[in-house]
Write a protein that holds these residues in place. Structure first.
Motif, PDB file in Angstrom:
ATOM      1  N   UNK A 290       1.014  -1.444  -0.640  1.00 14.95           N
ATOM      2  CA  UNK A 290       0.433  -0.137   0.551  1.00 14.95           C
ATOM      3  C   UNK A 290       0.645   1.454  -0.164  1.00 14.95           C
ATOM      4  N   UNK A 291       0.811   1.839  -0.995  1.00 15.28           N
ATOM      5  CA  UNK A 291       0.070   1.952  -2.638  1.00 15.28           C
ATOM      6  C   UNK A 291      -0.003   0.819  -3.292  1.00 15.28           C
ATOM      7  N   UNK A 292      -0.439  -0.052  -3.693  1.00 16.35           N
ATOM      8  CA  UNK A 292       0.095  -0.525  -4.883  1.00 16.35           C
ATOM      9  C   UNK A 292       1.048  -0.022  -6.245  1.00 16.35           C
ATOM     10  N   UNK A 293       2.040  -0.740  -6.172  1.00 17.49           N
ATOM     11  CA  UNK A 293       3.608  -0.997  -6.802  1.00 17.49           C
ATOM     12  C   UNK A 293       3.319  -1.077  -8.461  1.00 17.49           C
ATOM     13  N   UNK A 294       3.416  -0.351  -9.450  1.00 17.09           N
ATOM     14  CA  UNK A 294       3.305  -0.355 -10.164  1.00 17.09           C
ATOM     15  C   UNK A 294       5.116  -0.507 -11.413  1.00 17.09           C
ATOM     16  N   UNK A 295       5.164  -1.407 -12.227  1.00 15.61           N
ATOM     17  CA  UNK A 295       6.119  -2.086 -11.955  1.00 15.61           C
ATOM     18  C   UNK A 295       6.543  -2.861 -13.479  1.00 15.61           C
TER      19      UNK A 295
END
Length: 343
Positions: A290-295
């Motif tokens: 949290x927050x979700x990770x761009x990858x």
């Protein structure tokens, strides 16, 4: 009177302080072995009445329908998906997989390789350790007529087939996304400079900044040695406490990115409003942090699947001389840590 113990290749190797494969190749006068070593081994063998074990030779030439797989870490989302892909592909082709890890340490990798050879695997899949450069221990498989395929972390010093992703393009697209989202001061927590995939990602980062006319500062590039969460935390802290802090951080792996996220949250710096974070690998944790990770998705399962299929094909064709490279494309998985609507 008890019969004298028969001299073996292992005995010769131990006595002369060389590897078993070197002793074997010396007895066959292999061109890769020096004349001095060939002479020394043959003289020792003749002096001690060495007789080749025909049964053992025939056994070594037969298949065990087992392939070896060596990764830097077993408890690692990317490598676990590679292992799953390799096992599934091998099973379909009637092979089993013997798995080991190097702990990213050269000596452990050498031990794992020699254990694989002693277990008579038919071929080897390997993602090399951060300390591996020349890889002579890996060449021992080739000298024994066993094909080797490198994947993910590779060295061009070894002329073997390779299965990789386009690290340069993956990094380029990641940084391009950050720029197009509105970030203009982008740092990079990179991997070791001597590791090829880390170098390609750093080059992709630099090229994107250049193409879009964005600032590049050496102070914004930090080299991770252990590639872990603590380094992500420590380097993010150093960056944000500097006189010229960035407003986005592109990380060599998701684990490093998680450390950066932990620091930013602890420091009260809003993600993505004040600082955007981009990872690389698309681990499962990228979805749940949290927050979700761009990858950048590395497609570990497909790498393992393709590498195993290629290896078994080469085993079946007795091909140890080819060295083609298969390059899989990455893709961006965008989540909250760079969400445009939250900027």
């Amino acid at each position: 009177m008890a019969e004298n113990k028969k001299l073996t290749l292992k005995d010769i190797a131990r006595a002369l302080n060389i590897s078993v494969s070197t002793a074997s190749r010396a007895l066959k006068a292999h061109p890769d072995i020096s004349d001095e070593t060939i002479r020394t081994v043959k003289e020792y063998a003749e002096k001690h009445n060495y007789v080749p074990n025909a049964l053992a030779i025939n056994f070594r030439k037969s298949r065990t329908f087992t392939i070896g797989l060596i990764v830097p870490e077993l408890v690692h989302h990317f490598f676990s998906t590679v292992i799953s892909g390799a096992i599934d592909a091998a099973k379909k082709m009637g092979y089993s997989v013997l798995v080991s890890q190097s702990n990213d340490v050269l000596q452990d990798e050498i031990t794992a390789c020699r254990t694989m050879l002693a277990s008579s695997v038919d071929g080897l899949l390997i993602s090399i350790s951060n300390e591996t450069v020349e890889g002579n221990h890996i060449l021992e498989f080739i000298h024994e007529g066993k094909p080797v395929i490198q994947f993910d972390k590779i060295t061009d010093q070894l002329q073997t087939p390779k299965v990789i992703v386009d690290d340069f393009e993956g990094a380029y697209q990641a940084v391009k996304h950050l720029i197009e989202t509105g970030y203009d001061k982008i740092a990079h927590l990179r991997g070791r400079r001597e590791v090829k995939n880390a170098m390609e990602r750093a080059l992709g980062y630099e090229k994107a900044l250049k193409d879009f006319h964005k600032e590049f500062h050496e102070d914004w590039v930090k080299e991770c040695k252990l590639i872990n969460e603590q380094e992500g935390y420590d380097f993010a802290k150093a960056l944000m406490e500097s006189q010229n802090p960035p407003n986005a951080i592109f990380c060599i792996t998701d684990l490093v990115a998680l450390g950066a996220i932990n620091y930013l949250k602890e420091a009260g710096i809003k993600i993505p409003q004040e600082v955007g974070i981009m990872g690389f690998s698309n681990w499962k944790l990228a979805e749940i942090v949290n927050p979700s990770l761009s990858s950048v998705d590395q497609h570990g399962y497909q790498i393992g699947e393709k590498a195993a299929e290629m290896l078994i094909e080469k085993i079946q064709n007795q091909d140890v001389s080819s060295h083609e490279t298969v390059e899989l494309k990455t893709n961006l998985v965008l989540r909250e840590s760079t969400n445009l609507s939250q900027k």
